[in-house]
Write a protein that holds these residues in place. Structure first.
Motif, PDB file in Angstrom:
ATOM      1  N   VAL A 112     -11.780  78.006  33.557  1.00 35.67           N
ATOM      2  CA  VAL A 112     -10.168  78.640  33.769  1.00 35.67           C
ATOM      3  C   VAL A 112     -10.101  79.206  35.219  1.00 35.67           C
ATOM      4  N   LEU A 113     -11.184  79.867  35.651  1.00 31.56           N
ATOM      5  CA  LEU A 113     -11.126  80.376  37.174  1.00 31.56           C
ATOM      6  C   LEU A 113     -11.200  79.313  38.100  1.00 31.56           C
ATOM      7  N   ASN A 114     -11.782  78.186  37.998  1.00 34.72           N
ATOM      8  CA  ASN A 114     -11.904  77.478  38.991  1.00 34.72           C
ATOM      9  C   ASN A 114     -10.704  76.465  38.969  1.00 34.72           C
ATOM     10  N   ALA A 115     -10.045  76.134  37.817  1.00 36.01           N
ATOM     11  CA  ALA A 115      -8.829  75.445  37.662  1.00 36.01           C
ATOM     12  C   ALA A 115      -7.772  76.133  38.356  1.00 36.01           C
ATOM     13  N   THR A 116      -7.726  77.645  38.362  1.00 30.64           N
ATOM     14  CA  THR A 116      -6.643  78.253  39.061  1.00 30.64           C
ATOM     15  C   THR A 116      -7.039  78.521  40.401  1.00 30.64           C
ATOM     16  N   TRP A 117      -8.290  78.440  40.913  1.00 34.99           N
ATOM     17  CA  TRP A 117      -8.649  78.682  42.176  1.00 34.99           C
ATOM     18  C   TRP A 117      -8.193  77.541  43.014  1.00 34.99           C
ATOM     19  N   LEU A 118      -8.409  76.309  42.207  1.00 31.82           N
ATOM     20  CA  LEU A 118      -8.208  74.979  42.885  1.00 31.82           C
ATOM     21  C   LEU A 118      -6.738  74.835  43.376  1.00 31.82           C
ATOM     22  N   VAL A 119      -5.706  75.385  42.835  1.00 29.32           N
ATOM     23  CA  VAL A 119      -4.477  75.679  43.281  1.00 29.32           C
ATOM     24  C   VAL A 119      -4.169  76.397  44.704  1.00 29.32           C
ATOM     25  N   ASN A 120      -4.905  77.377  44.864  1.00 27.92           N
ATOM     26  CA  ASN A 120      -4.988  78.186  46.044  1.00 27.92           C
ATOM     27  C   ASN A 120      -5.804  77.302  47.179  1.00 27.92           C
ATOM     28  N   SER A 121      -6.609  76.574  46.954  1.00 25.82           N
ATOM     29  CA  SER A 121      -7.499  75.935  47.799  1.00 25.82           C
ATOM     30  C   SER A 121      -7.102  74.316  47.803  1.00 25.82           C
ATOM     31  N   ALA A 122      -7.496  73.442  47.092  1.00 27.20           N
ATOM     32  CA  ALA A 122      -7.367  71.969  46.835  1.00 27.20           C
ATOM     33  C   ALA A 122      -5.729  71.904  47.298  1.00 27.20           C
ATOM     34  N   ALA A 123      -4.974  72.370  46.246  1.00 27.05           N
ATOM     35  CA  ALA A 123      -3.427  72.115  46.584  1.00 27.05           C
ATOM     36  C   ALA A 123      -2.848  72.793  47.673  1.00 27.05           C
ATOM     37  N   HIS A 124      -3.612  73.280  48.809  1.00 29.92           N
ATOM     38  CA  HIS A 124      -3.168  73.734  50.075  1.00 29.92           C
ATOM     39  C   HIS A 124      -3.646  72.973  51.136  1.00 29.92           C
ATOM     40  N   MET A 125      -4.477  71.840  50.627  1.00 31.92           N
ATOM     41  CA  MET A 125      -5.090  71.000  51.606  1.00 31.92           C
ATOM     42  C   MET A 125      -5.221  69.745  51.639  1.00 31.92           C
ATOM     43  N   TYR A 126      -5.235  69.329  50.202  1.00 32.34           N
ATOM     44  CA  TYR A 126      -5.231  67.691  50.060  1.00 32.34           C
ATOM     45  C   TYR A 126      -4.077  67.336  49.263  1.00 32.34           C
ATOM     46  N   GLY A 127      -3.220  66.489  50.004  1.00 28.70           N
ATOM     47  CA  GLY A 127      -2.073  65.703  49.304  1.00 28.70           C
ATOM     48  C   GLY A 127      -0.917  65.535  50.391  1.00 28.70           C
ATOM     49  N   ASN A 128       0.082  65.013  49.616  1.00 29.54           N
ATOM     50  CA  ASN A 128       1.319  64.853  50.506  1.00 29.54           C
ATOM     51  C   ASN A 128       2.399  65.974  50.471  1.00 29.54           C
TER      52      ASN A 128
ATOM     53  N   ILE B  17       5.139  73.158  55.863  1.00 34.38           N
ATOM     54  CA  ILE B  17       4.364  74.198  54.984  1.00 34.38           C
ATOM     55  C   ILE B  17       3.291  73.382  54.676  1.00 34.38           C
ATOM     56  N   ASN B  18       2.104  74.274  54.437  1.00 30.91           N
ATOM     57  CA  ASN B  18       0.922  73.832  54.001  1.00 30.91           C
ATOM     58  C   ASN B  18       0.589  73.249  52.665  1.00 30.91           C
ATOM     59  N   PRO B  19       1.153  73.727  51.539  1.00 34.70           N
ATOM     60  CA  PRO B  19       0.870  73.492  50.234  1.00 34.70           C
ATOM     61  C   PRO B  19       1.340  71.847  50.038  1.00 34.70           C
ATOM     62  N   ARG B  20       0.494  71.371  49.143  1.00 36.42           N
ATOM     63  CA  ARG B  20       0.610  69.857  48.938  1.00 36.42           C
ATOM     64  C   ARG B  20       0.877  69.679  47.158  1.00 36.42           C
ATOM     65  N   GLU B  21       1.098  68.335  47.226  1.00 34.70           N
ATOM     66  CA  GLU B  21       1.288  67.835  45.877  1.00 34.70           C
ATOM     67  C   GLU B  21       0.068  67.023  45.644  1.00 34.70           C
ATOM     68  N   ASN B  22      -0.683  67.650  44.560  1.00 33.99           N
ATOM     69  CA  ASN B  22      -2.000  67.229  43.788  1.00 33.99           C
ATOM     70  C   ASN B  22      -2.100  67.089  42.713  1.00 33.99           C
ATOM     71  N   ARG B  23      -2.116  65.821  41.873  1.00 36.10           N
ATOM     72  CA  ARG B  23      -1.796  65.665  40.566  1.00 36.10           C
ATOM     73  C   ARG B  23      -3.268  65.825  39.998  1.00 36.10           C
ATOM     74  N   PHE B  24      -4.247  65.609  40.694  1.00 37.03           N
ATOM     75  CA  PHE B  24      -5.715  66.195  40.142  1.00 37.03           C
ATOM     76  C   PHE B  24      -5.703  67.467  39.879  1.00 37.03           C
ATOM     77  N   VAL B  25      -5.107  68.413  40.644  1.00 34.41           N
ATOM     78  CA  VAL B  25      -5.189  69.956  40.458  1.00 34.41           C
ATOM     79  C   VAL B  25      -4.234  70.072  39.164  1.00 34.41           C
ATOM     80  N   ALA B  26      -3.183  69.243  39.208  1.00 38.34           N
ATOM     81  CA  ALA B  26      -1.982  69.682  38.234  1.00 38.34           C
ATOM     82  C   ALA B  26      -2.707  69.198  36.601  1.00 38.34           C
TER      83      ALA B  26
END
Length: 338
Positions: free
Chosen positions: A236-252, A259-268
């Motif tokens: 649960v911790l890492n799923a939440t943290w991925l919103v702060n990390s991966a979803a701010h770096m990888y996606g369209n 702005i930096n935040p991205r659309e990332n369906r895998f994080v979703a």
């Protein structure tokens, strides 16, 4: 009701009013709107101070969680199901509770639902609701600056977990103190959890997930502790943290390319609906945190179910016209995720 915009976000403002248990829920919300006037201080950055207690505890947790994988084959089916239930409850306490309800006030919740979400949030053990909401509002208002608690410009590791292992940047503390948190102070459920947080997390995050399988269907204490307790908690911790990390770096960035935040369906998928982050930072008041409703979004399904039972109401949404206009004005022209 009217719309108010900034360079990076649009949100709507309601006339303040207070009515019983919903006190504080209808006041004007501005602290999740990006502040374009903030500028970082010139000169050298303050020295990084490691919080060794957190480093040790997080290391022990993740070692224990990895060890928990070896117990999965021996776990009873009921224990594995219980681990999934605990994961979902913990995640909803963060996504529907601390995030969409208390940080953004994107819908209203009656007292029974607020209690349920607070209990679930305690099982997630990600700081109490008050602190979580305060830091998250600062994250939106000062996104990707020194005043952002998990500034993704400092790298993947920092935005994922490193921000918890270091002392906060002075700007995070300074700006956090200036946020309007009166609605959180007015919520008795939030303040009760904050006052009794240490005792509550011991019960909800560690004792309940461990004791239930052992007591009700005879699971071994080792398996119960390492699978539905430690492994579930770390996931649960890492799923939440991925919103702060991966979803701010990888996606369209179909809604705002500035702005930096991205659309990332895998994080979703992992964070039960929280990965459509370019949309969320563009329209933070939308209770679905996504243009696509319930697609990849179990949190939205849960809130809709609570509306059906009369426990939630006044869910805020963005009109299709507003979304399309924003895409044309500031989007990157990419195909939308979802």
């Amino acid at each position: 009701m009217m719309y108010r915009g900034s360079q990076t976000v649009s949100t709507y403002v309601e006339t303040p009013k207070a009515n019983g248990e919903d006190i504080g829920q209808d006041r004007e919300m501005t602290d999740d709107i990006f502040d374009t006037t903030y500028t970082e201080k010139e000169g050298p950055k303050p020295p990084r101070k490691i919080v060794w207690r957190n480093v040790i505890l997080m290391s022990m947790l993740h070692i224990g969680a990895l060890y928990g994988f070896f117990f999965i084959p021996a776990a009873k089916p009921a224990t594995l199901l219980w681990a999934v239930v605990c994961f979902m409850l913990s995640a909803l306490g963060v996504t529907a509770g601390a995030h969409r309800l208390w940080s953004h006030r994107s819908f209203k919740a009656k007292l029974p639902l607020r209690i349920f979400l607070a209990v679930s949030n305690t099982m997630a053990f990600q700081n109490d609701i008050f602190e979580w909401a305060r830091d998250h509002r600062a994250h939106h208002k000062y996104s990707e600056t020194d005043a952002d608690p998990h500034n993704a410009m400092r790298g993947f590791f920092f935005s994922h977990i490193g921000w918890l292992l270091l002392r906060k940047h002075p700007d995070v503390i300074e700006k956090g103190k200036k946020l309007d948190l009166s609605d959180l102070y007015a919520d008795k459920v939030v303040m009760f959890q904050r006052r009794h947080y240490k005792k509550l997390i011991l019960v909800m995050c560690f004792i309940v997930p461990t004791v239930v399988p052992w007591y009700f269907w005879g699971e071994s204490l080792y398996t119960a502790f390492y699978v539905p307790c430690l492994l579930r908690y770390a996931l649960v911790l890492n799923a939440t943290w991925l919103v702060n990390s991966a979803a701010h770096m990888y996606g369209n960035r179909p809604y705002d390319k500035n702005i930096n935040p991205r659309e990332n369906r895998f994080v979703a998928l992992g964070a039960i609906g929280e990965g459509f982050h370019n949309y969320h930072h563009t329209f933070p008041y939308d209770y679905t945190a996504s243009e696509f409703g319930i697609r990849y979004n179990l949190t939205t399904c849960f809130i809709n179910l609570m509306c059906y039972f009369g426990l939630a109401s006044d869910c805020k949404r963005v009109s299709k016209e507003t979304i399309m206009a924003r895409q044309l004005r500031t989007g990157d022209g990419s195909q939308r995720s979802g």
